[in-house]
Design an enzyme around this catalytic site. Structure first.
Site, PDB file in Angstrom:
ATOM      1  N   GLY A   1      -5.758  -3.815  -8.041  1.00 11.09           N
ATOM      2  CA  GLY A   1      -6.933  -3.045  -7.671  1.00 11.09           C
ATOM      3  C   GLY A   1      -6.571  -1.712  -7.047  1.00 11.09           C
ATOM      4  O   GLY A   1      -7.264  -0.711  -7.248  1.00 11.09           O
TER       5      GLY A   1
ATOM      6  N   ASP B   1      -7.079  -8.659   4.055  1.00  8.91           N
ATOM      7  CA  ASP B   1      -6.182  -9.429   3.190  1.00  8.91           C
ATOM      8  C   ASP B   1      -5.568 -10.626   3.897  1.00  8.91           C
ATOM      9  O   ASP B   1      -5.045 -11.536   3.244  1.00  8.91           O
ATOM     10  CB  ASP B   1      -5.068  -8.533   2.647  1.00  8.91           C
ATOM     11  CG  ASP B   1      -5.573  -7.556   1.598  1.00  8.91           C
ATOM     12  OD1 ASP B   1      -6.570  -7.863   0.927  1.00  8.91           O
ATOM     13  OD2 ASP B   1      -4.972  -6.468   1.459  1.00  8.91           O
TER      14      ASP B   1
ATOM     15  N   SER C   1       0.828  -1.212   0.000  1.00 12.24           N
ATOM     16  CA  SER C   1       0.000   0.000   0.000  1.00 12.24           C
ATOM     17  C   SER C   1       0.855   1.252   0.000  1.00 12.24           C
ATOM     18  O   SER C   1       0.574   2.220  -0.725  1.00 12.24           O
ATOM     19  CB  SER C   1      -0.925   0.001   1.230  1.00 12.24           C
ATOM     20  OG  SER C   1      -1.838  -1.058   1.192  1.00 12.24           O
TER      21      SER C   1
ATOM     22  N   SER D   1     -13.447   1.177   2.879  1.00 15.89           N
ATOM     23  CA  SER D   1     -12.459   0.828   1.857  1.00 15.89           C
ATOM     24  C   SER D   1     -11.435   1.933   1.727  1.00 15.89           C
ATOM     25  O   SER D   1     -11.768   3.067   1.361  1.00 15.89           O
ATOM     26  CB  SER D   1     -13.142   0.596   0.505  1.00 15.89           C
ATOM     27  OG  SER D   1     -12.194   0.560  -0.544  1.00 15.89           O
TER      28      SER D   1
ATOM     29  N   ARG E   1     -12.664 -15.038  -2.206  1.00 16.60           N
ATOM     30  CA  ARG E   1     -11.841 -15.713  -1.202  1.00 16.60           C
ATOM     31  C   ARG E   1     -12.649 -16.511  -0.191  1.00 16.60           C
ATOM     32  O   ARG E   1     -12.077 -17.373   0.484  1.00 16.60           O
ATOM     33  CB  ARG E   1     -10.905 -14.704  -0.525  1.00 16.60           C
ATOM     34  CG  ARG E   1      -9.795 -14.245  -1.464  1.00 16.60           C
ATOM     35  CD  ARG E   1      -8.857 -13.254  -0.826  1.00 16.60           C
ATOM     36  NE  ARG E   1      -7.814 -12.857  -1.794  1.00 16.60           N
ATOM     37  CZ  ARG E   1      -7.099 -11.745  -1.715  1.00 16.60           C
ATOM     38  NH1 ARG E   1      -7.299 -10.913  -0.702  1.00 16.60           N
ATOM     39  NH2 ARG E   1      -6.195 -11.468  -2.621  1.00 16.60           N
TER      40      ARG E   1
ATOM     41  N   GLN F   1      -9.272   2.076  -0.511  1.00 19.51           N
ATOM     42  CA  GLN F   1      -9.144   2.418  -1.924  1.00 19.51           C
ATOM     43  C   GLN F   1     -10.191   3.441  -2.346  1.00 19.51           C
ATOM     44  O   GLN F   1      -9.891   4.385  -3.075  1.00 19.51           O
ATOM     45  CB  GLN F   1      -9.247   1.151  -2.775  1.00 19.51           C
ATOM     46  CG  GLN F   1      -8.079   0.198  -2.563  1.00 19.51           C
ATOM     47  CD  GLN F   1      -8.205  -1.066  -3.388  1.00 19.51           C
ATOM     48  OE1 GLN F   1      -9.161  -1.253  -4.141  1.00 19.51           O
ATOM     49  NE2 GLN F   1      -7.234  -1.959  -3.257  1.00 19.51           N
TER      50      GLN F   1
END
Length: 425
Positions: free
Chosen positions: A91, A312, A20, A164, A343, A166
């Site tokens: 992503g 993650d 990140s 999020s 996942r 992101q």
């Protein structure tokens, strides 16, 4: 690659740089004035995609393994790329760069691999459109390829329906190109690397509770950034050190930012022997050495506010749960369905193939631990975190554990198996 049961697991390692922070260092350096220097950069496929995209927009970036130098051109210094930008499997690149591209005076487009073309981009299209941006899914399915830019942006307050980093980062980066103050509120706080790092570059960033904000048109200045080790990569060795026999590991220089370090809390909640040593601050981020050793783990519930801090790491946490006594319940983790693979499905399928007692739910899974695992061929679905999580499972399984595609580890940890083998020898 074949994994067999480990007789012992001992040693001292470092893991690759935080993914990140590596992504953000390149992006923020590119839109800053002067030189940004990154040491400890993650030289993985995803981060190389970010470098490639900014080189395509006229930014001079040199790289020598984990040492990267970015010659920034300022907030308004990017050039229109000659071709569609290729984000690969990343992503983070896709969503964060979209915030920057939306504020450019030119129209550009981006696309990635088959996995990226399935991942939901409506979550950034909505807020960017509210800011007045031109942005569209070229296939009208809410996914990449995307086209954007060429229109002025306005500041907004955005209530994000998902926690999020992101999405939050995308909106804050677009806010750099809007007049006034742009803010984002989340239902649960997500990782805060953007806020910490942008502030260091000179942006007027404020964080209050669940809301982060930035003022438009700042002067960003290049920085020197030492990238700490990625806790998402350290997670595999944390788990291995806890569940393997005769294990004693020291993982040095790991980012322990509390918005990322949920696996530390889970490991302790499960009874793991885990200790943080040499705690310090490096380039604005908390860092420590992590010592783990063989432990008798027990099940627990993992849900609520902690989920964004370990999303993650959930595949390898599921492996820990399979090795523990009792039942582990993972809830509130529907985000797992829209990662590089689904996942929830991929972890459940592979754990069952190894003989574990696991049930998939809509937002997680229920794992009854304690059953002996059996080696099998792991279906990775080209998902790096699945491959590495089940390499850890192979260390406690009878027989041989093989992989249909272990090369996907190059996304975040190119030397994963070499590091693992060194601890086994």
């Amino acid at each position: 690659m074949t994994i067999t049961k480990a007789k012992s697991l001992k040693g001292e390692i470092t893991v690759p740089g935080d993914k990140s922070i590596s992504h953000r260092g390149v992006m923020f350096g590119a839109i800053s004035e002067g030189i940004t220097e990154l040491t400890g950069f993650l030289d993985g496929a995803d981060c190389r995609s970010t470098i490639s995209c900014f080189r395509a927009m006229g930014i001079d970036i040199s790289q020598e393994k984990d040492h990267v130098i970015i010659h920034g051109k300022g907030l308004h210094g990017l050039n229109a790329p000659a071709n569609m930008l290729d984000v690969g499997n990343s992503g983070t690149t896709t969503r964060l760069i979209s915030g920057i591209l939306a504020g450019q005076p030119f129209v550009s487009s981006l696309n990635g691999d088959a996995s990226i073309q399935k991942r939901p981009m409506g979550r950034i299209i909505t807020p960017l459109s509210e800011m007045g941006a031109y942005i569209r899914s070229l296939k009208d399915n809410g996914c990449a390829p995307l086209e954007m830019g060429g229109k002025p942006l306005k500041a907004i307050h955005y209530n994000s329906p998902v926690a999020s980093a992101q999405v939050k980062s995308c909106v804050l980066l677009a806010g750099l190109y809007a007049d006034g103050v742009t803010s984002v509120s989340e239902p649960i706080i997500s990782r805060n690397h953007t806020e910490l790092m942008l502030s260091g570059f000179g942006a007027n960033i404020k964080s209050e509770g669940l809301t982060a904000s930035t003022s438009g048109n700042p002067k960003l200045v290049g920085q020197k950034i030492a990238v700490p080790g990625d806790i998402s990569s350290a997670a595999y060795f944390i788990a291995a050190g806890l569940i393997c026999d005769n294990a004693d590991l020291l993982i040095k220089n790991v980012n322990t930012n509390p918005t990322r370090a949920g696996i530390i809390n889970v490991a302790k909640a499960m009874g793991g022997k885990l200790e943080l040593l040499n705690e310090r601050i490096v380039s604005g981020e908390p860092v420590a050495d992590i010592h783990v050793s063989t432990s008798s783990l027990h099940g627990c519930e993992i849900s609520g506010d902690i989920i964004p801090t370990l999303i993650d790491e959930l595949p390898v946490i599921a492996v820990m749960a399979a090795a523990a006594t009792g039942t582990t319940i993972i809830k509130d983790a529907a985000e797992l369905k829209v990662k590089e693979s689904d996942r929830i499905a991929t972890v459940t399928e592979n754990l069952k193939a190894m003989g574990a007692d696991v049930t998939a739910t809509d937002d997680g899974m229920i794992i009854v631990g304690g059953k002996e695992l059996q080696g099998t061929t792991i279906k990775t679905y080209k998902d790096h975190r699945i491959a590495m999580a089940f390499a850890v499972a192979g260390l406690i399984a009878d027989g041989k554990t093989d992989f249909d595609d272990e090369k996907c580890c190059v996304i975040s940890y190119p030397n994963f198996f070499e590091t693992l083998n060194r601890l086994l020898s």
